[in-house]
Enzyme design. Structure first.
Site, PDB file in Angstrom:
ATOM      1  N   HIS A 234      38.864  45.870  44.408  1.00 19.29           N
ATOM      2  CA  HIS A 234      39.819  45.176  45.273  1.00 19.29           C
ATOM      3  C   HIS A 234      40.572  44.023  44.561  1.00 19.29           C
ATOM      4  O   HIS A 234      41.788  43.682  44.820  1.00 19.29           O
ATOM      5  CB  HIS A 234      39.467  44.773  46.730  1.00 19.29           C
ATOM      6  CG  HIS A 234      38.826  43.480  46.838  1.00 19.29           C
ATOM      7  ND1 HIS A 234      37.352  43.298  46.719  1.00 19.29           N
ATOM      8  CD2 HIS A 234      39.187  42.297  46.587  1.00 19.29           C
ATOM      9  CE1 HIS A 234      36.999  42.026  46.669  1.00 19.29           C
ATOM     10  NE2 HIS A 234      38.263  41.245  46.580  1.00 19.29           N
ATOM     11  N   ASP A 283      33.800  49.659  46.601  1.00 19.98           N
ATOM     12  CA  ASP A 283      34.424  48.559  46.113  1.00 19.98           C
ATOM     13  C   ASP A 283      33.962  48.065  44.847  1.00 19.98           C
ATOM     14  O   ASP A 283      33.501  46.850  44.734  1.00 19.98           O
ATOM     15  CB  ASP A 283      34.645  47.283  47.180  1.00 19.98           C
ATOM     16  CG  ASP A 283      35.554  46.358  46.703  1.00 19.98           C
ATOM     17  OD1 ASP A 283      36.269  46.507  45.778  1.00 19.98           O
ATOM     18  OD2 ASP A 283      35.421  45.168  47.461  1.00 19.98           O
ATOM     19  N   ASP A 379      27.943  30.788  52.488  1.00 23.71           N
ATOM     20  CA  ASP A 379      28.824  31.999  52.187  1.00 23.71           C
ATOM     21  C   ASP A 379      29.262  32.332  51.090  1.00 23.71           C
ATOM     22  O   ASP A 379      29.733  31.127  50.461  1.00 23.71           O
ATOM     23  CB  ASP A 379      29.439  32.361  53.556  1.00 23.71           C
ATOM     24  CG  ASP A 379      29.993  33.879  53.609  1.00 23.71           C
ATOM     25  OD1 ASP A 379      29.399  34.583  53.037  1.00 23.71           O
ATOM     26  OD2 ASP A 379      30.948  34.132  54.236  1.00 23.71           O
ATOM     27  N   SER A 385      34.721  37.128  45.009  1.00 23.78           N
ATOM     28  CA  SER A 385      34.925  38.628  45.078  1.00 23.78           C
ATOM     29  C   SER A 385      34.494  39.193  43.435  1.00 23.78           C
ATOM     30  O   SER A 385      35.168  38.567  42.535  1.00 23.78           O
ATOM     31  CB  SER A 385      36.137  38.939  45.250  1.00 23.78           C
ATOM     32  OG  SER A 385      36.532  38.891  46.544  1.00 23.78           O
TER      33      SER A 385
END
EC number: 3.4.21.21
Length: 446
Positions: A234, A283, A379, A385
């Site tokens: 992505h 992904d 987190d 990403s």
């Protein structure tokens, strides 16, 4: 006259022996004990002078430890005899199975087993116990079961199997999954728990790569080989011209250059043909560099594990490390220094249950897994990403996930979703050996 004198003298002598008149007939208990006590048992005065006899001293009558020691002379032999004599022979019932040898102890015993058996009574066959499902068969790295024979261990290509047939030793200067700066100072790597995480000390996340477009942070990535990196598919959803993308290895602090960085261009982008833009299933993307990086203390690949090892062993390890330069807070500034965090892997059922009650969480498929803290304290975040989810096992780190999706940075009650790398290992290996030219490719998973 003379005989009478002799008789009188005899009478006086006898009276003298009797003692004074009125002396008690009985003696005290203590005096009687002194007269009757025997220091050693024997049937005659001559027997006291004979050497100790086991039959006479301990079998016909009860003997003491001291008496046994006089017989055996040796403390070790005395102890061996005394354990059996005082406690009974615990080995009499022959408790050791499969040819094991029994050694009697006080109120217990020990079995010495033949090579292929183990257990208190040598009742367990090692060939049956040494299977990959049991602690990875005691293998350092990869384990493979065989019908009728015991399992065999093997190693990643950067390692050599040792004579013990379980250990793996590096055979190259910079093997994958090792952290040179930690090993050289002979200390443990910090195990901190990118939001609420710690700065990853320079060199302690040596497989971390960063994708930049026109010099700006695009995504994280992970080095698998001198020419190949992996990231999230992505990351390219909104990129019209991927030729502006560069990869930087050895990066630590965006605010300064220290000479350990290595910059490469991207010549190939390979994605699964089933990946759909805007969705997070499948992904993952494989990127080829225009020329190989040089391995150093600050640039080392992460091991791509075998599929079965990843699914059966690594997936059972609760905590893994995620790293990146993502925003420190939702909609906040990007970190200047590389951050890392230890996140717990969540059970698939918990992940599915969470997704069911959250409108923002995407549909969880078999190609994903969840990790993170439900309280929202730690987190992965936007900008992380494509970064690695790395799992440690027996001294080596392996790629187990790629940061894919999260509901904001450390949003309370929300977790991170990761691409399950084990689903793509065969696909990655196959295309890392491909001879494709420059371009973007969508290639089938099968």
């Amino acid at each position: 006259m003379v005989p009478q004198a002799h008789g009188l003298l005899l009478l006086c002598f006898l009276l003298q022996l009797q003692g004074p008149l009125g002396t008690a007939v009985f003696i005290t208990q203590e005096e009687a004990h002194g007269v009757l006590h025997r220091q050693r048992r024997a049937n005659s005065l001559l027997e006291e002078l004979w050497p100790g006899s086991l039959e006479r001293e301990c079998n016909e009558e009860q003997c003491s430890f001291e008496e046994a020691r006089e017989i055996f002379k040796s403390p070790e032999r005395t102890k061996q005899f005394w354990i059996v004599y005082s406690d009974g022979d615990q080995c009499a019932s022959n408790p050791c199975q499969n040819g094991g040898t029994c050694q009697d102890h006080l109120k217990s015993y020990v079995c010495f087993c033949l090579l292929d058996f183990e257990g208190r009574n040598c009742e367990k066959s090692k060939n049956e116990q040494l299977i990959c499902a049991n602690e990875n068969g005691d293998c350092d790295q990869y384990c493979r079961d065989h019908v009728g024979t015991k399992r065999t261990c093997s190693c990643h290509e950067d390692y050599t199997l040792q004579p013990d047939e379980v250990s793996c030793k590096p055979k190259v200067e910079y093997p994958c999954g090792r952290i040179p700066v930690v090993e050289k100072r002979n200390s443990s790597s910090r195990q901190g728990r990118i939001v609420g995480g710690n700065v990853c000390p320079k060199g302690e996340c040596p497989w971390q790569a960063v994708l930049k477009i026109n010099g700006l942070l695009l995504c994280g990535a992970v080095l698998l080989d001198a020419r190949w990196i992996v990231t999230a598919a992505h990351c390219f959803d909104n990129i019209r011209y991927w030729g502006n993308i560069t990869v930087v290895m050895g990066e630590h602090d965006f605010s300064e250059k220290d000479g350990d960085e290595q910059v490469r261009r991207v010549t190939q982008v390979i994605m699964p043909d089933k990946y759909i833009r805007g969705k997070i299933n499948h992904d993952i993307a494989l990127l080829r560099l225009h020329r190989p990086v040089t391995f150093t203390d600050y640039v080392v690949p992460l091991c791509l594990p075998e599929k079965s090892f990843s699914e059966n062993t690594l997936a059972r390890i609760r905590f893994s490390r995620v790293s990146g330069w993502g925003q420190l807070l939702d909609r906040g500034a990007t970190a200047l220094e590389l951050m890392s965090i230890e996140v717990p892997r969540l059970m698939t059922q918990d992940c599915l249950e969470h997704a069911k009650h959250s409108s923002n969480t995407p549909k969880i498929t078999e190609n994903m897994f969840c990790a993170g803290y439900m309280d929202g304290t730690k987190d992965a975040c936007k900008g992380d990403s494509g970064g690695p989810h790395a799992t440690h096992y027996h001294g080596t780190w392996y790629l187990t996930g790629v940061v894919s999706w999260g509901e904001g940075c450390a949003a309370i009650g929300h977790i991170g979703v990761y691409t399950r790398v084990s689903q793509y290992i065969d696909w990655l290996v196959r295309h890392m050996d491909s001879k494709l030219q420059v371009g973007v490719f969508r290639l089938p998973l099968l």
